[in-house]
Each structure stands twice: as structure tokens, then as C-alpha cells.
Design an enzyme around this catalytic site. Structure first.
Site, PDB file in Angstrom:
ATOM      1  N   GLN A 136       0.618  -1.291  -0.074  1.00 46.33           N
ATOM      2  CA  GLN A 136       0.020   0.207   0.180  1.00 46.33           C
ATOM      3  C   GLN A 136       0.237   1.188  -0.192  1.00 46.33           C
ATOM      4  O   GLN A 136       0.079   2.427  -0.227  1.00 46.33           O
ATOM      5  CB  GLN A 136      -1.120  -0.215   1.392  1.00 46.33           C
ATOM      6  CG  GLN A 136      -1.528  -1.018   1.458  1.00 46.33           C
ATOM      7  CD  GLN A 136      -2.834  -1.206   2.682  1.00 46.33           C
ATOM      8  OE1 GLN A 136      -3.378  -0.338   2.793  1.00 46.33           O
ATOM      9  NE2 GLN A 136      -2.397  -1.725   3.674  1.00 46.33           N
ATOM     10  N   ASN A 137       2.031   1.307  -0.159  1.00 51.86           N
ATOM     11  CA  ASN A 137       2.857   2.469   0.308  1.00 51.86           C
ATOM     12  C   ASN A 137       3.397   2.668  -1.125  1.00 51.86           C
ATOM     13  O   ASN A 137       3.138   2.312  -2.201  1.00 51.86           O
ATOM     14  CB  ASN A 137       4.818   2.391   1.230  1.00 51.86           C
ATOM     15  CG  ASN A 137       4.352   1.541   2.408  1.00 51.86           C
ATOM     16  OD1 ASN A 137       3.114   1.441   3.511  1.00 51.86           O
ATOM     17  ND2 ASN A 137       5.045  -0.104   2.580  1.00 51.86           N
ATOM     18  N   HIS A 154      -1.726   1.557  -4.454  1.00 56.89           N
ATOM     19  CA  HIS A 154      -1.648   2.701  -4.069  1.00 56.89           C
ATOM     20  C   HIS A 154      -0.739   3.660  -4.963  1.00 56.89           C
ATOM     21  O   HIS A 154      -1.310   5.073  -5.401  1.00 56.89           O
ATOM     22  CB  HIS A 154      -1.598   3.030  -2.997  1.00 56.89           C
ATOM     23  CG  HIS A 154      -2.508   2.953  -1.868  1.00 56.89           C
ATOM     24  ND1 HIS A 154      -2.880   2.231  -0.676  1.00 56.89           N
ATOM     25  CD2 HIS A 154      -3.960   2.049  -2.337  1.00 56.89           C
ATOM     26  CE1 HIS A 154      -3.619   2.416  -0.429  1.00 56.89           C
ATOM     27  NE2 HIS A 154      -4.679   1.855  -1.070  1.00 56.89           N
ATOM     28  N   CYS A 203       3.584  17.465 -18.717  1.00 55.34           N
ATOM     29  CA  CYS A 203       3.654  16.123 -19.681  1.00 55.34           C
ATOM     30  C   CYS A 203       4.674  16.483 -20.712  1.00 55.34           C
ATOM     31  O   CYS A 203       5.134  17.891 -21.481  1.00 55.34           O
ATOM     32  CB  CYS A 203       2.767  15.570 -20.453  1.00 55.34           C
ATOM     33  SG  CYS A 203       3.188  13.896 -21.153  1.00 55.34           S
ATOM     34  N   CYS A 208       3.183  16.861 -25.337  1.00 53.31           N
ATOM     35  CA  CYS A 208       1.726  16.918 -25.043  1.00 53.31           C
ATOM     36  C   CYS A 208       2.014  18.521 -24.377  1.00 53.31           C
ATOM     37  O   CYS A 208       0.900  19.241 -23.993  1.00 53.31           O
ATOM     38  CB  CYS A 208       1.106  15.790 -24.286  1.00 53.31           C
ATOM     39  SG  CYS A 208      -0.593  16.045 -23.600  1.00 53.31           S
ATOM     40  N   CYS A 289       8.746  -4.132  12.676  1.00 53.97           N
ATOM     41  CA  CYS A 289       8.965  -4.799  11.946  1.00 53.97           C
ATOM     42  C   CYS A 289      10.205  -5.427  11.564  1.00 53.97           C
ATOM     43  O   CYS A 289      11.384  -6.219  11.145  1.00 53.97           O
ATOM     44  CB  CYS A 289       8.560  -4.535  10.306  1.00 53.97           C
ATOM     45  SG  CYS A 289       6.201  -4.805  11.271  1.00 53.97           S
TER      46      CYS A 289
END
Length: 335
Positions: A136-137, A154, A203, A208, A289
Site C-alpha cells: 500500500q506504500n 496505491h 508532460c 503534449c 518489523c
């Protein structure tokens, strides 16, 4: 399957839904065996396909604040800025916020848990086994640690997408554009830079010049369906799942590990606290962890250690993969 139900119903990436709290008796039963490292190591030694789900708690150990602990930038919470509406209304402010986050993360380093995961992936790959990181990081610390098989559900702070042509590009430039140099200070009394849109990141694809946005999933947006399909495939195939540094309250990621547990596969949680999803998991290891994960993922005594020896004789090459003895010998003619 659970993940497909999420996408079909359009559940957003950051919708927080708390799972039902486990019963007290269930917690006691779980606690008697869930922290048995030797038992986990035995399961780990037999696993052929390992899925590792990681969340903000893992990044926090590298000094990156989570939304809950570091949710304010100036006078706004992250949820106020990480939305399509906020970007449409004030792209300069949102880009200042993300510039601050990009610069902060570039100064951080992978911690021992990141490194243990990367080493485990490389080691098991040489043995014909598979490790997939589902994170999710958005900080890319898994890549910087050496992991290669990573699914970023994500997105990434170091990718941009064009609001005009949709092109997604990688950018680690610091700053990402000249106008953001020295901007993005987080203090509450800091005034907005009010950078004109034509000076914000633009961009570079085929002339673009459209306005770029961070290629991350914002509140109110759905996750990439292709990524979710790949996640579902990994969860369906894995025979061991690790949950590392995640609260298991953000959907749809909160359903990933319970989905694995529901089909009878072992799940091991490495976290600073029990979560709403802990009860059905086979293992729970409490603590940082960076302390609990490295010994859990270290080389098991039963793992083969491959070395390759080449012997040349009478016009043939003898290739031997060696552990304690020769386990494979291949005869190849010399060219």
C-alpha cells in the site's frame, strides 16, 4: 472472488471500514501458538509461493510518518489534499504537498525489514520459489531495498500521469520542476506558493505539455483494475501470506489476507499491535518489523544453497548444481 467484488462495486482505495473485533476467547486461543517462530519457520521452509502484504507501519520504521501520525501538512490533513477535487481547485498547493513528500522520502532509506524481504525474494527465486510484495506504500523503498516483484496498489510518488494524454512516466528528479525548488515547507504559518499552472510539472510525451499529477490513488478514486487482477492472482496462488506493518482497516487491502486465510492457507502477521483481522491468522509476531521479520525470513536450514561448478573434459562441459552433494548434472558439448 473478494477483490473482484471490490472493483465491481467501486470501493475506493482509502475507504476505512473496521472489521468486527475478535472474541476474547479467540484471542487467547490464538496467543498460545501464534508467536511460535520455529513453527512459522517450518511453514516458511515448505512454501513455494509467498505473498507479502505491506503497509504504512513498515515505512514508519524508516522515519516516514503514516497518515494517522503525520496527517497534517500546514493546516490541512492529507485527506484534504489527496483528492481529485483539491487538485482541480488548487494544483499548486497539492504539488507543494507532494513535492514535500517526495523530497522527504528521497532522504529516507530502506530499513532491515525491507532488506530482509528483498533478500528473501532473491534467495527463494534461485530455488524456483516465488515471493511477491503487495504494498500500500507509495515510497518505492521496496525497490530501493532490491525487491523486483512488487505490486504498488496505491501507486508511486515517483511516477506522474498526464491529465491530458494519460501518459505515466517515472521521475526521480529533485525537484521535479524548477518552480518547486525550495517550496513545500510544512509549517502551519507557511503561505501557499501559488505557482502558475504552466510552471508546474508538465508532460514531455510527444509535445503534449499537459499538466501532470502524482500517479497515486487519491481518496475517492478506485484502484487500478489491472493491478487488482494481478493481486487476486497472487493471492489465489500463494501458499503462505505475510502481513507486515498494516492496520488491516483500509479497503480493499483489508480483505487480502483474510481471503487467503479463508481458503486454509497460513497467514503470519508482523505488526506493533493486533488488528481487526488478526484472529483468523495462524501467526502473529508483535514488535517492530525490522526486529521480528529478518529472523523469520532468514535462510532455513533445509534450504538448498545452489552453487554452480563447471568441469571441462573430453569436449564436454559438466555443469553441477551443488548443495551438500551433487543434485543435478548436465552434460553440454563444447562449442
Amino acid at each position: 472472488m473478494i477483490v473482484r467484488q471490490c472493483t465491481s462495486r467501486g470501493i475506493t482505495s482509502q475507504l476505512c471500514v473496521h472489521l468486527k473485533e475478535p472474541r476474547t476467547q479467540g484471542r487467547k486461543d490464538m496467543a498460545r501458538h501464534s508467536s511460535d517462530l520455529a513453527a512459522f519457520r517450518d511453514v516458511f521452509s515448505k512454501a513455494k509461493h509467498v505473498a507479502i502484504l505491506t503497509g504504512s507501519g513498515l515505512s514508519a520504521e524508516s522515519g516516514i510518518p503514516t497518515f494517522r501520525e503525520g496527517g497534517f501538512w500546514r493546516k490541512w490533513q492529507a485527506q484534504d489534499l489527496a483528492t481529485p477535487g483539491a487538485f482541480s481547485q488548487n494544483p499548486s498547493r497539492v504539488w507543494e504537498f507532494y513535492h514535500y513528500r517526495r523530497e522527504a522520502m528521497l532522504r529516507k532509506s530502506p530499513n532491515p525489514a525491507h532488506l530482509a524481504i528483498a533478500e528473501c525474494e532473491a534467495r527463494l527465486q534461485r530455488q524456483g520459489r516465488r515471493v511477491t510484495v503487495i504494498t500500500q506504500n507509495i515510497d518505492e523503498l521496496h525497490y530501493r531495498a532490491g525487491s523486483t516483484n512488487v505490486l504498488e496498489i496505491h501507486g508511486s510518488l515517483f511516477k506522474t500521469s498526464c491529465m491530458s494524454c494519460g501518459n505515466v512516466a517515472v521521475s526521480h528528479k529533485s525537484p521535479i520542476c524548477a518552480a518547486l525548488e525550495g517550496k513545500g515547507a510544512p509549517e502551519p504559518n507557511t503561505s501557499d506558493a501559488q505557482i502558475p499552472p504552466h510552471h508546474l510539472p508538465r508532460c514531455e510525451q510527444g509535445g503534449c505539455s499537459g499538466l501532470l499529477r502524482p500517479d497515486v490513488v487519491w481518496f475517492g478514486e478506485t484502484l487500478d483494475s489491472d493491478i487488482l487482477t494481478r493481486v487476486e492472482e497472487e493471492l489465489d496462488r500463494c501458499d503462505l501470506c505475510l502481513v507486515v506493518g498494516t492496520t488491516s482497516i483500509v479497503y480493499p487491502a483489508a480483505m487480502f489476507a483474510p481471503q487467503v486465510a479463508a481458503r486454509g492457507m497460513p497467514v503470519a502477521e508482523f505488526n506493533m499491535e493486533e488488528t481487526p483481522a488478526t484472529m483468523p491468522f495462524k501467526f502473529h509476531f508483535h514488535g517492530p518489523c525490522g526486529t521480528t521479520l529478518p529472523p523469520a525470513l532468514a535462510r532455513h536450514e533445509t534450504e538448498v544453497h545452489f552453487t554452480q561448478t563447471r568441469l571441462y573434459n573430453a569436449g564436454w562441459v559438466y555443469e553441477c548444481n551443488v548443495t551438500n552433494a551433487i543434485v543435478q548434472q548436465t552434460h553440454l558439448p563444447l562449442c
